[in-house]
Design an enzyme around this catalytic site. Structure first.
Site, PDB file in Angstrom:
ATOM      1  N   GLY A  74       0.817  -1.207   0.000  1.00  0.00           N
ATOM      2  CA  GLY A  74       0.000   0.000   0.000  1.00  0.00           C
ATOM      3  C   GLY A  74       0.848   1.253   0.000  1.00  0.00           C
ATOM      4  O   GLY A  74       0.587   2.193   0.748  1.00  0.00           O
TER       5      GLY A  74
ATOM      6  N   TYR B 120     -14.647   0.576   8.636  1.00  0.00           N
ATOM      7  CA  TYR B 120     -13.262   1.039   8.774  1.00  0.00           C
ATOM      8  C   TYR B 120     -12.843   0.995  10.243  1.00  0.00           C
ATOM      9  O   TYR B 120     -11.759   0.511  10.578  1.00  0.00           O
ATOM     10  CB  TYR B 120     -13.137   2.456   8.223  1.00  0.00           C
ATOM     11  CG  TYR B 120     -11.721   2.985   8.202  1.00  0.00           C
ATOM     12  CD1 TYR B 120     -10.819   2.552   7.233  1.00  0.00           C
ATOM     13  CD2 TYR B 120     -11.279   3.901   9.157  1.00  0.00           C
ATOM     14  CE1 TYR B 120      -9.516   3.029   7.206  1.00  0.00           C
ATOM     15  CE2 TYR B 120      -9.977   4.381   9.139  1.00  0.00           C
ATOM     16  CZ  TYR B 120      -9.102   3.945   8.169  1.00  0.00           C
ATOM     17  OH  TYR B 120      -7.813   4.404   8.148  1.00  0.00           O
TER      18      TYR B 120
ATOM     19  N   ALA C 159     -14.135  -0.847  12.720  1.00  0.00           N
ATOM     20  CA  ALA C 159     -14.048  -2.228  13.193  1.00  0.00           C
ATOM     21  C   ALA C 159     -12.808  -2.930  12.656  1.00  0.00           C
ATOM     22  O   ALA C 159     -12.127  -3.686  13.375  1.00  0.00           O
ATOM     23  CB  ALA C 159     -15.306  -2.994  12.792  1.00  0.00           C
TER      24      ALA C 159
ATOM     25  N   LYS D 249      -9.926  -1.609  11.710  1.00  0.00           N
ATOM     26  CA  LYS D 249      -8.690  -1.096  12.282  1.00  0.00           C
ATOM     27  C   LYS D 249      -8.548  -1.475  13.752  1.00  0.00           C
ATOM     28  O   LYS D 249      -7.439  -1.754  14.223  1.00  0.00           O
ATOM     29  CB  LYS D 249      -8.614   0.422  12.089  1.00  0.00           C
ATOM     30  CG  LYS D 249      -8.447   0.842  10.630  1.00  0.00           C
ATOM     31  CD  LYS D 249      -7.192   0.225  10.014  1.00  0.00           C
ATOM     32  CE  LYS D 249      -6.934   0.732   8.607  1.00  0.00           C
ATOM     33  NZ  LYS D 249      -5.674   0.184   8.027  1.00  0.00           N
TER      34      LYS D 249
END
Length: 241
Positions: free
Chosen positions: A18, A148, A150, A152
Protein backbone atom coordinates in the site's frame (compact mmCIF):
# COMPACT_ATOMS: atom_id res chain seq x y z
CA UNK A 1 24.03 -3.69 18.73
CA UNK A 2 25.08 -0.08 18.26
CA UNK A 3 22.21 2.27 18.98
CA UNK A 4 23.93 4.89 16.87
CA UNK A 5 23.55 2.77 13.73
CA UNK A 6 20.23 1.13 14.61
CA UNK A 7 18.34 3.02 11.90
CA UNK A 8 20.68 1.85 9.16
CA UNK A 9 18.65 -0.64 7.11
CA UNK A 10 21.44 -1.42 4.65
CA UNK A 11 21.21 -5.02 3.50
CA UNK A 12 17.63 -5.39 4.71
CA UNK A 13 14.84 -6.46 2.38
CA UNK A 14 11.63 -4.59 3.13
CA UNK A 15 8.16 -4.86 1.62
CA UNK A 16 5.73 -1.96 2.09
CA UNK A 17 2.24 -2.90 0.97
CA UNK A 18 0.00 0.00 0.00
CA UNK A 19 2.85 2.37 -0.82
CA UNK A 20 1.78 3.88 -4.12
CA UNK A 21 0.80 7.13 -2.40
CA UNK A 22 0.17 8.83 0.93
CA UNK A 23 1.50 7.40 4.17
CA UNK A 24 2.76 4.19 2.60
CA UNK A 25 4.78 6.09 0.02
CA UNK A 26 6.29 8.25 2.75
CA UNK A 27 7.23 5.15 4.73
CA UNK A 28 8.77 3.48 1.68
CA UNK A 29 10.85 6.57 0.86
CA UNK A 30 12.13 6.78 4.43
CA UNK A 31 13.17 3.13 4.41
CA UNK A 32 14.87 3.61 1.04
CA UNK A 33 16.80 6.59 2.42
CA UNK A 34 17.78 4.43 5.40
CA UNK A 35 19.48 1.99 3.01
CA UNK A 36 16.87 -0.75 2.69
CA UNK A 37 16.14 -2.73 -0.45
CA UNK A 38 12.50 -1.63 -0.77
CA UNK A 39 9.66 -3.33 -2.60
CA UNK A 40 6.20 -1.78 -2.68
CA UNK A 41 2.71 -2.59 -3.87
CA UNK A 42 -0.12 -0.62 -5.44
CA UNK A 43 -3.49 -1.58 -6.82
CA UNK A 44 -2.53 -0.52 -10.35
CA UNK A 45 0.74 -0.54 -12.31
CA UNK A 46 3.63 1.79 -11.49
CA UNK A 47 3.03 3.78 -14.67
CA UNK A 48 -0.46 4.70 -13.46
CA UNK A 49 0.90 6.81 -10.60
CA UNK A 50 2.59 10.21 -10.57
CA UNK A 51 5.02 9.38 -7.73
CA UNK A 52 8.68 8.60 -8.30
CA UNK A 53 9.40 4.95 -7.51
CA UNK A 54 13.07 5.09 -8.46
CA UNK A 55 15.12 2.61 -6.45
CA UNK A 56 12.03 0.60 -5.46
CA UNK A 57 10.60 -2.60 -6.91
CA UNK A 58 6.91 -2.21 -7.69
CA UNK A 59 4.32 -5.00 -7.62
CA UNK A 60 0.63 -4.75 -8.44
CA UNK A 61 -1.54 -6.29 -5.74
CA UNK A 62 -5.28 -6.90 -5.40
CA UNK A 63 -5.57 -7.29 -1.64
CA UNK A 64 -9.14 -8.62 -2.01
CA UNK A 65 -7.87 -11.59 -4.02
CA UNK A 66 -6.19 -14.36 -2.01
CA UNK A 67 -4.42 -15.64 -5.13
CA UNK A 68 -2.92 -12.19 -5.77
CA UNK A 69 -1.42 -12.11 -2.26
CA UNK A 70 -0.06 -15.63 -2.67
CA UNK A 71 1.46 -14.70 -6.04
CA UNK A 72 3.13 -11.64 -4.50
CA UNK A 73 4.84 -13.79 -1.88
CA UNK A 74 6.28 -16.03 -4.61
CA UNK A 75 8.48 -13.11 -5.77
CA UNK A 76 10.51 -13.12 -2.56
CA UNK A 77 13.26 -15.41 -1.38
CA UNK A 78 14.13 -13.35 1.70
CA UNK A 79 12.36 -10.68 3.73
CA UNK A 80 13.35 -8.78 6.87
CA UNK A 81 10.47 -6.36 7.36
CA UNK A 82 6.84 -6.38 6.23
CA UNK A 83 4.97 -3.08 6.54
CA UNK A 84 1.23 -3.19 5.93
CA UNK A 85 -0.06 0.28 4.98
CA UNK A 86 -3.14 -0.96 3.16
CA UNK A 87 -6.43 0.66 4.08
CA UNK A 88 -9.67 1.58 2.39
CA UNK A 89 -12.86 3.38 3.38
CA UNK A 90 -16.32 3.89 1.89
CA UNK A 91 -18.22 7.14 2.28
CA UNK A 92 -21.91 7.86 2.38
CA UNK A 93 -23.78 5.01 4.02
CA UNK A 94 -22.02 2.24 2.10
CA UNK A 95 -20.30 0.76 5.16
CA UNK A 96 -23.71 0.25 6.79
CA UNK A 97 -24.62 -2.17 4.00
CA UNK A 98 -23.42 -5.77 4.23
CA UNK A 99 -21.59 -5.64 0.88
CA UNK A 100 -19.68 -2.49 1.80
CA UNK A 101 -18.96 -3.69 5.31
CA UNK A 102 -17.54 -6.99 4.08
CA UNK A 103 -15.47 -5.28 1.39
CA UNK A 104 -13.69 -3.02 3.89
CA UNK A 105 -13.04 -5.88 6.33
CA UNK A 106 -11.66 -7.99 3.49
CA UNK A 107 -9.22 -5.25 2.48
CA UNK A 108 -8.22 -3.88 5.87
CA UNK A 109 -8.27 -6.97 8.06
CA UNK A 110 -8.50 -10.25 6.15
CA UNK A 111 -5.97 -9.04 3.61
CA UNK A 112 -3.60 -7.95 6.36
CA UNK A 113 -3.87 -11.37 8.00
CA UNK A 114 -3.01 -13.17 4.77
CA UNK A 115 -0.05 -10.88 4.12
CA UNK A 116 1.30 -11.72 7.56
CA UNK A 117 0.82 -15.48 7.17
CA UNK A 118 2.13 -15.64 3.59
CA UNK A 119 5.37 -13.89 4.55
CA UNK A 120 5.80 -15.45 7.98
CA UNK A 121 8.15 -18.25 6.81
CA UNK A 122 10.59 -15.71 5.34
CA UNK A 123 10.36 -13.49 8.42
CA UNK A 124 10.95 -16.47 10.68
CA UNK A 125 14.07 -17.33 8.70
CA UNK A 126 15.41 -13.78 8.99
CA UNK A 127 14.12 -13.17 12.55
CA UNK A 128 12.36 -10.21 11.01
CA UNK A 129 9.32 -8.18 11.98
CA UNK A 130 5.94 -6.84 10.90
CA UNK A 131 4.54 -3.34 11.29
CA UNK A 132 0.80 -3.01 10.66
CA UNK A 133 -0.76 0.42 10.31
CA UNK A 134 -4.16 0.74 11.92
CA UNK A 135 -5.67 4.17 12.65
CA UNK A 136 -6.61 6.51 15.45
CA UNK A 137 -10.19 5.29 14.87
CA UNK A 138 -9.16 2.14 16.71
CA UNK A 139 -9.21 4.40 19.79
CA UNK A 140 -11.79 7.03 18.81
CA UNK A 141 -14.37 5.39 16.52
CA UNK A 142 -15.62 7.09 13.40
CA UNK A 143 -19.44 6.82 13.59
CA UNK A 144 -19.87 7.30 9.83
CA UNK A 145 -17.44 4.47 9.06
CA UNK A 146 -18.30 1.38 11.11
CA UNK A 147 -16.44 -1.04 8.85
CA UNK A 148 -13.26 1.04 8.77
CA UNK A 149 -13.42 1.46 12.55
CA UNK A 150 -14.05 -2.23 13.19
CA UNK A 151 -11.34 -3.36 10.78
CA UNK A 152 -8.69 -1.10 12.28
CA UNK A 153 -9.60 -2.00 15.85
CA UNK A 154 -9.49 -5.64 14.80
CA UNK A 155 -6.04 -5.12 13.30
CA UNK A 156 -4.74 -4.05 16.72
CA UNK A 157 -5.94 -7.26 18.34
CA UNK A 158 -4.76 -9.34 15.38
CA UNK A 159 -1.31 -7.82 15.79
CA UNK A 160 -1.25 -8.73 19.47
CA UNK A 161 -2.39 -12.28 18.76
CA UNK A 162 0.32 -12.77 16.13
CA UNK A 163 2.93 -11.25 18.44
CA UNK A 164 2.04 -13.83 21.07
CA UNK A 165 1.97 -16.68 18.57
CA UNK A 166 5.20 -15.87 16.76
CA UNK A 167 7.32 -14.24 19.47
CA UNK A 168 9.19 -17.42 20.40
CA UNK A 169 9.94 -17.95 16.73
CA UNK A 170 11.82 -14.65 16.67
CA UNK A 171 9.26 -12.57 14.76
CA UNK A 172 8.09 -9.30 16.28
CA UNK A 173 4.68 -7.88 15.31
CA UNK A 174 3.64 -4.33 16.15
CA UNK A 175 1.05 -1.83 15.01
CA UNK A 176 1.06 1.93 14.58
CA UNK A 177 -1.97 4.22 14.68
CA UNK A 178 -1.62 7.34 12.52
CA UNK A 179 -3.66 10.37 13.40
CA UNK A 180 -5.04 12.78 10.81
CA UNK A 181 -2.72 12.84 7.79
CA UNK A 182 -3.93 14.43 4.53
CA UNK A 183 -4.09 11.71 1.86
CA UNK A 184 -6.47 10.67 -0.90
CA UNK A 185 -8.31 8.67 1.76
CA UNK A 186 -8.95 11.77 3.86
CA UNK A 187 -9.34 14.33 1.06
CA UNK A 188 -12.84 15.25 2.22
CA UNK A 189 -11.51 16.10 5.68
CA UNK A 190 -8.28 17.98 5.01
CA UNK A 191 -9.06 21.38 3.48
CA UNK A 192 -7.16 24.40 4.84
CA UNK A 193 -10.31 25.41 6.71
CA UNK A 194 -10.65 21.98 8.25
CA UNK A 195 -6.99 21.99 9.23
CA UNK A 196 -7.45 25.33 11.01
CA UNK A 197 -10.34 23.89 13.01
CA UNK A 198 -8.39 20.69 13.69
CA UNK A 199 -5.44 22.69 15.02
CA UNK A 200 -7.66 24.11 17.75
CA UNK A 201 -8.29 20.68 19.29
CA UNK A 202 -5.15 18.66 18.45
CA UNK A 203 -2.37 19.23 21.02
CA UNK A 204 0.27 19.25 18.27
CA UNK A 205 -1.65 22.04 16.54
CA UNK A 206 -1.46 20.61 13.03
CA UNK A 207 -2.19 17.70 10.75
CA UNK A 208 0.38 14.94 10.64
CA UNK A 209 2.61 14.14 7.66
CA UNK A 210 3.72 10.86 6.08
CA UNK A 211 7.19 11.63 7.48
CA UNK A 212 5.76 11.77 11.01
CA UNK A 213 4.36 8.29 10.57
CA UNK A 214 7.50 6.99 8.87
CA UNK A 215 9.55 7.88 11.94
CA UNK A 216 7.42 5.60 14.09
CA UNK A 217 7.60 2.79 11.54
CA UNK A 218 11.38 3.01 11.33
CA UNK A 219 11.60 2.77 15.12
CA UNK A 220 9.35 -0.30 15.32
CA UNK A 221 11.11 -2.01 12.41
CA UNK A 222 14.61 -1.33 13.74
CA UNK A 223 16.80 -2.91 16.43
CA UNK A 224 15.83 0.02 18.65
CA UNK A 225 12.58 -1.90 19.18
CA UNK A 226 14.21 -5.31 19.59
CA UNK A 227 12.33 -5.88 22.86
CA UNK A 228 9.04 -4.41 21.62
CA UNK A 229 6.32 -6.70 20.30
CA UNK A 230 2.55 -6.65 20.40
CA UNK A 231 2.74 -2.90 20.92
CA UNK A 232 0.25 -0.30 19.67
CA UNK A 233 2.19 2.88 18.96
CA UNK A 234 -0.07 5.92 18.59
CA UNK A 235 1.36 8.70 16.37
CA UNK A 236 -1.44 11.23 16.32
CA UNK A 237 -0.11 14.50 17.73
CA UNK A 238 -2.11 13.87 20.88
CA UNK A 239 -5.47 13.74 19.08
CA UNK A 240 -6.68 10.67 20.97
CA UNK A 241 -6.01 12.28 24.36
Amino acid sequence: MSLVNALDFSGKNVLVCGASDGIGYGVAKALLEAGADVSITGTRTAEDYDNDFSGMTFYSLNIQDADSIEALAQNFQTLDVLVNCIGSVLWGKAEFEREGFEKILTINLTGAMQLCTEFFPLLEASKGNIVNLDSVVSIRPAPANPAYTASKAGLVQLTKALAQKWGRKGVRVNTLAPGMVPTKLTANQSSPEQEAEFAKTCPAGRFGTPEDIAGGVLFLASPLAAYVTGHHLVVDGGLSL
